[in-house]
Design a protein around this motif. Structure first.
Motif, mmCIF file in Angstrom:
data_model
loop_
_atom_site.group_PDB
_atom_site.id
_atom_site.type_symbol
_atom_site.label_atom_id
_atom_site.label_comp_id
_atom_site.label_asym_id
_atom_site.label_seq_id
_atom_site.Cartn_x
_atom_site.Cartn_y
_atom_site.Cartn_z
ATOM 1 N N VAL A 1 -5.033 6.984 12.356
ATOM 2 C CA VAL A 1 -4.948 7.712 13.633
ATOM 3 C C VAL A 1 -3.481 7.906 14.021
ATOM 4 O O VAL A 1 -3.067 9.002 14.391
ATOM 5 C CB VAL A 1 -5.717 6.961 14.748
ATOM 6 C CG1 VAL A 1 -5.427 7.563 16.112
ATOM 7 C CG2 VAL A 1 -7.214 6.984 14.451
ATOM 8 N N GLU A 2 -2.677 6.847 13.922
ATOM 9 C CA GLU A 2 -1.251 6.943 14.271
ATOM 10 C C GLU A 2 -0.516 7.882 13.313
ATOM 11 O O GLU A 2 0.373 8.621 13.716
ATOM 12 C CB GLU A 2 -0.602 5.564 14.243
ATOM 13 C CG GLU A 2 -1.037 4.685 15.393
ATOM 14 C CD GLU A 2 -0.419 3.309 15.350
ATOM 15 O OE1 GLU A 2 0.535 3.080 14.574
ATOM 16 O OE2 GLU A 2 -0.888 2.440 16.112
ATOM 17 N N ALA A 3 -0.882 7.831 12.053
ATOM 18 C CA ALA A 3 -0.209 8.651 11.040
ATOM 19 C C ALA A 3 -0.456 10.133 11.278
ATOM 20 O O ALA A 3 0.373 10.962 10.908
ATOM 21 C CB ALA A 3 -0.677 8.257 9.637
ATOM 22 N N THR A 4 -1.570 10.456 11.891
ATOM 23 C CA THR A 4 -1.869 11.854 12.175
ATOM 24 C C THR A 4 -0.761 12.468 13.014
ATOM 25 O O THR A 4 -0.381 13.611 12.810
ATOM 26 C CB THR A 4 -3.230 11.976 12.896
ATOM 27 O OG1 THR A 4 -4.228 11.382 12.082
ATOM 28 C CG2 THR A 4 -3.586 13.419 13.161
ATOM 29 N N GLY A 5 -0.206 11.675 13.939
ATOM 30 C CA GLY A 5 0.903 12.172 14.748
ATOM 31 C C GLY A 5 2.213 12.158 13.986
ATOM 32 O O GLY A 5 2.972 13.120 13.996
ATOM 33 N N ILE B 1 0.869 -1.166 0.000
ATOM 34 C CA ILE B 1 0.000 0.000 0.000
ATOM 35 C C ILE B 1 0.910 1.221 0.000
ATOM 36 O O ILE B 1 1.858 1.290 0.776
ATOM 37 C CB ILE B 1 -0.978 0.002 1.196
ATOM 38 C CG1 ILE B 1 -1.885 1.229 1.145
ATOM 39 C CG2 ILE B 1 -0.265 -0.133 2.522
ATOM 40 C CD1 ILE B 1 -3.060 1.174 2.104
ATOM 41 N N THR B 2 0.652 2.130 -0.906
ATOM 42 C CA THR B 2 1.452 3.344 -1.016
ATOM 43 C C THR B 2 0.540 4.537 -0.771
ATOM 44 O O THR B 2 -0.482 4.688 -1.434
ATOM 45 C CB THR B 2 2.099 3.454 -2.413
ATOM 46 O OG1 THR B 2 2.824 2.254 -2.672
ATOM 47 C CG2 THR B 2 3.033 4.653 -2.492
ATOM 48 N N VAL B 3 0.922 5.350 0.198
ATOM 49 C CA VAL B 3 0.169 6.554 0.525
ATOM 50 C C VAL B 3 0.878 7.723 -0.146
ATOM 51 O O VAL B 3 2.077 7.925 0.049
ATOM 52 C CB VAL B 3 0.100 6.762 2.049
ATOM 53 C CG1 VAL B 3 -0.640 8.044 2.389
ATOM 54 C CG2 VAL B 3 -0.557 5.571 2.714
ATOM 55 N N GLN B 4 0.128 8.462 -0.955
ATOM 56 C CA GLN B 4 0.687 9.623 -1.642
ATOM 57 C C GLN B 4 0.197 10.871 -0.923
ATOM 58 O O GLN B 4 -0.995 11.029 -0.690
ATOM 59 C CB GLN B 4 0.242 9.639 -3.102
ATOM 60 C CG GLN B 4 0.720 8.422 -3.866
ATOM 61 C CD GLN B 4 0.107 8.313 -5.250
ATOM 62 O OE1 GLN B 4 -0.883 8.953 -5.568
ATOM 63 N NE2 GLN B 4 0.705 7.471 -6.078
ATOM 64 N N PHE B 5 1.163 11.724 -0.553
ATOM 65 C CA PHE B 5 0.838 12.950 0.154
ATOM 66 C C PHE B 5 0.768 14.116 -0.820
ATOM 67 O O PHE B 5 1.392 14.082 -1.885
ATOM 68 C CB PHE B 5 1.885 13.237 1.241
ATOM 69 C CG PHE B 5 1.961 12.163 2.285
ATOM 70 C CD1 PHE B 5 0.963 12.036 3.239
ATOM 71 C CD2 PHE B 5 3.018 11.277 2.315
ATOM 72 C CE1 PHE B 5 1.022 11.035 4.202
ATOM 73 C CE2 PHE B 5 3.091 10.279 3.276
ATOM 74 C CZ PHE B 5 2.091 10.161 4.219
ATOM 75 N N GLY B 6 0.037 15.152 -0.451
ATOM 76 C CA GLY B 6 -0.112 16.331 -1.296
ATOM 77 C C GLY B 6 1.194 17.029 -1.594
ATOM 78 O O GLY B 6 1.315 17.748 -2.567
ATOM 79 N N TYR C 1 2.779 11.948 10.642
ATOM 80 C CA TYR C 1 2.760 12.763 9.419
ATOM 81 C C TYR C 1 1.859 13.978 9.617
ATOM 82 O O TYR C 1 1.074 14.330 8.739
ATOM 83 C CB TYR C 1 2.264 11.934 8.238
ATOM 84 C CG TYR C 1 3.111 10.729 7.941
ATOM 85 C CD1 TYR C 1 4.349 10.868 7.339
ATOM 86 C CD2 TYR C 1 2.674 9.445 8.254
ATOM 87 C CE1 TYR C 1 5.138 9.772 7.068
ATOM 88 C CE2 TYR C 1 3.454 8.339 7.985
ATOM 89 C CZ TYR C 1 4.681 8.506 7.397
ATOM 90 O OH TYR C 1 5.468 7.417 7.112
ATOM 91 N N ALA C 2 1.958 14.615 10.763
ATOM 92 C CA ALA C 2 1.031 15.678 11.161
ATOM 93 C C ALA C 2 0.865 16.778 10.122
ATOM 94 O O ALA C 2 -0.220 17.306 9.939
ATOM 95 C CB ALA C 2 1.473 16.279 12.491
#
Length: 145
Positions: free
Chosen positions: A125-129, A90-95, A131-132
């Motif tokens: 939820v964990e990523a919010t911290g 799974i690859t998450v692409q950020f803005g 990759y805030a």
């Protein structure tokens, strides 16, 4: 056999993901990647995006992960919970243009920055911290089974 979580070094999420999916030590995958790069140190930011993906795709083939092609799979909107059945990447692409690769198996995410496998909802939820400052723009799921 379940995936064994492997912790990444600096800019090694893709290498750690390949290591987890191939059930090989990250050290080995790093050494193979460095040989392909022609260097003794993994420096993905020193090459073009095209060269980086060529190395990654060659690693997929080298380790028999022939069905994974994250660049070619359709991204889902970030509001959609991805289907993480089976096993793959799974690859998450950020803005910001950055991305983060992780392994998944049977609904659990194996983040090379994480401490244990978690569900997608727990990862968000964990990523919010972690990759805030980053906004998830898209999620790409690639299965190997």
């Amino acid at each position: 056999m379940a995936i064994k979580l492997q912790k990444q070094g600096f800019n090694e999420c893709q290498l750690a993901t390949i290591a987890m999916l191939a059930d090989r030590p990250l050290k080995e995958v790093r050494e193979v990647a460095c040989r392909m790069l022609g260097t003794s140190t993994w420096l993905p930011l020193s090459v073009s995006v095209k060269a980086f993906w060529l190395i990654v795709e060659t690693l997929y083939l080298y380790y028999g992960l022939t069905k994974i092609h994250p660049r070619m799979n359709q991204a889902t909107a970030n509001s959609t919970t991805p289907d993480l059945s089976g096993k793959g990447q799974i690859t998450v692409q950020f803005g910001s243009g950055e991305a983060h690769a992780m392994a998944f198996e049977d609904g659990l995410v194996y983040d090379p920055n994480g401490d244990k496998p978690v569900t997608w909802e727990e990862w968000v939820v964990e990523a919010t911290g972690y990759y805030a400052e980053k906004v998830i723009e898209a999620v790409v799921v690639s299965r190997i089974d």
